[in-house]
Design an enzyme around this catalytic site. Structure first.
Site: not given
Ligand SMILES: NC(=O)c1ccc[n+]([C@@H]2O[C@H](COP(=O)([O-])OP(=O)(O)OC[C@H]3O[C@@H](n4cnc5c(N)ncnc54)[C@H](O)[C@@H]3O)[C@@H](O)[C@H]2O)c1
Length: 348
Positions: A118, A172, A202
């Site tokens: 979702k 995902y 990352t």
């Molecule tokens: N860090 C990585 O290696 C990586 C790799 C590929 C993609 N990403 C993408 O980058 C983004 C950030 O990743 P991250 O590593 O900081 O993860 P993270 O889990 O630390 O951050 C995700 C944030 O989104 C918030 N969140 C989740 N669902 C939500 C919702 N329905 N409504 C509002 N807020 C919501 C969480 O509370 C959190 O603060 C994500 O979309 C992730 O898919 C990250």
């Protein structure tokens, strides 16, 4: 470093990210919405945008994000934090939207897989509708997971991927794929200005100790003297990008000409086996932890490495921070975090 020191350092870094890539118009202060702004990547992005002079609205449902990640920004008058779940519609006046909201580590996105789908699908839809109404440019944090367990190596943007549609990672992987579809359909049918980046693994300060991703797992295990758990024989490979490099690429992508929609891979092409990563962490922490092996999880990719030719060509971007210096900064962060009393951490 205190916040003022840090924001000055970020300011120099942010202006170099923007200087080479922005027109005079795009350097003007903007109202920028960062969804997932209290998360690992989002909190670093909020800092970079504030340092560049923008007004930042950090929106988060605080499911995996932490209030302490943004506690130091609360006193900045151009910063607002809003508790909201992007699955619900929202209405704000903004110029740019970075959509980072989504749990990123497998244990977290698998904990409530329906909500993960979702978040990816309904959340993107709500934000694209907001972008269509306001005329805001919108960037999607997509992922290397859209390539699944890849048959093409290194992964180039034109590769369509090898993804299981009903495995434990599908909420995902398929959610993020569907989000990319929605982004292009809003672009093609409503003229929304879109930017899609595919982020590869990352790491850095502000990952959660219970994040469940390999870098934080190994560092926490090494610092606390636990066995270091390798899933499989450790010969599977990953590439690891330090957070500051990634955020630099992200803001460059947002500031790039409208014609560049992406998807553009962002990651570090240096490729390491999981065993090499474990050995580096043990060496840098001076830990006496032993390496142990557990069975590989279902659908775990064998190899991951981004082809970043497009990012180099279109964004003049490439990562600068090597694995050992990035790991040192991350180890320092976890070392500080793990020695702070639990009560102090709960308070922020
Ligand atoms: N860090 C990585 O290696 C990586 C790799 C590929 C993609 N990403 C993408 O980058 C983004 C950030 O990743 P991250 O590593 O900081 O993860 P993270 O889990 O630390 O951050 C995700 C944030 O989104 C918030 N969140 C989740 N669902 C939500 C919702 N329905 N409504 C509002 N807020 C919501 C969480 O509370 C959190 O603060 C994500 O979309 C992730 O898919 C990250």
């Amino acid at each position: 470093m205190n916040y003022l020191g840090k924001i000055r350092a970020r300011s120099a870094q942010a202006s170099s990210h923007y200087a080479s890539y922005s027109s005079g118009k795009s350097r003007a202060p903007k109202r920028v919405l960062v969804t997932g702004g209290a998360g690992f990547l989002g909190s670093h992005l909020c800092e970079t945008l504030l340092a560049a002079g923008h007004q930042v609205i950090c929106l988060d449902n605080f499911s995996t994000g932490m209030r302490r990640n943004i506690a130091h920004l609360k006193g900045v008058d151009r910063f607002n934090a809003v508790a909201h779940d992007i699955v619900q519609p929202l209405d704000l006046e903004v110029d740019e939207i970075y959509n980072l909201a989504c749990p990123a580590s497998p244990p977290h996105y698998q904990a409530d897989p329906v909500h993960t789908t979702k978040t990816c699908v309904l959340g993107s839809l709500n934000l694209l509708e907001l972008a269509a109404r306001t005329g805001a440019r919108i960037l999607q944090a997509s992922t290397s997971e859209v390539y699944g367990d890849p048959n093409v190596h290194p992964q180039v943007e034109s590769y369509w991927g090898n993804v299981n549609s009903f495995g434990p990672r599908s909420c995902y992987d398929e959610g993020k794929r569907c989000a990319e579809t929605l982004f292009f359909d809003f672009h093609n049918t409503h003229g929304v200005e879109i930017k899609i980046i595919r982020i590869f693994n990352t790491y850095g300060p502000r990952m959660r100790p219970d994040d469940g991703r390999v870098v934080s797992n190994f560092i926490v295990q090494a610092l606390t003297g636990q066995d270091i758990t390798i899933y499989g024989d450790g010969s599977q490979t990953r590439s690891f990008c330090f957070v500051d490099d990634l955020i630099g690429g992200m803001v460059r992508m947002m500031a790039s000409p409208s014609s560049l929609t992406g998807p553009v891979n962002l990651g570090n092409p240096g490729e390491f086996t999981i065993r090499e990563l474990a050995e580096q962490v043990i060496g840098l922490t001076g830990s006496r932890s032993q390496i142990i092996h557990r069975p590989l999880p279902v659908d775990d990719p064998r190899q991951r490495r981004p082809d970043i030719s497009l990012a180099m060509q279109e964004l003049d971007w490439r990562p600068k921070i090597d694995l050992s210096s990035g790991l040192r900064q991350t180890i320092d962060y976890f070392d500080g975090l793990l020695t702070r009393p639990a009560r102090e951490l709960e308070a922020v």
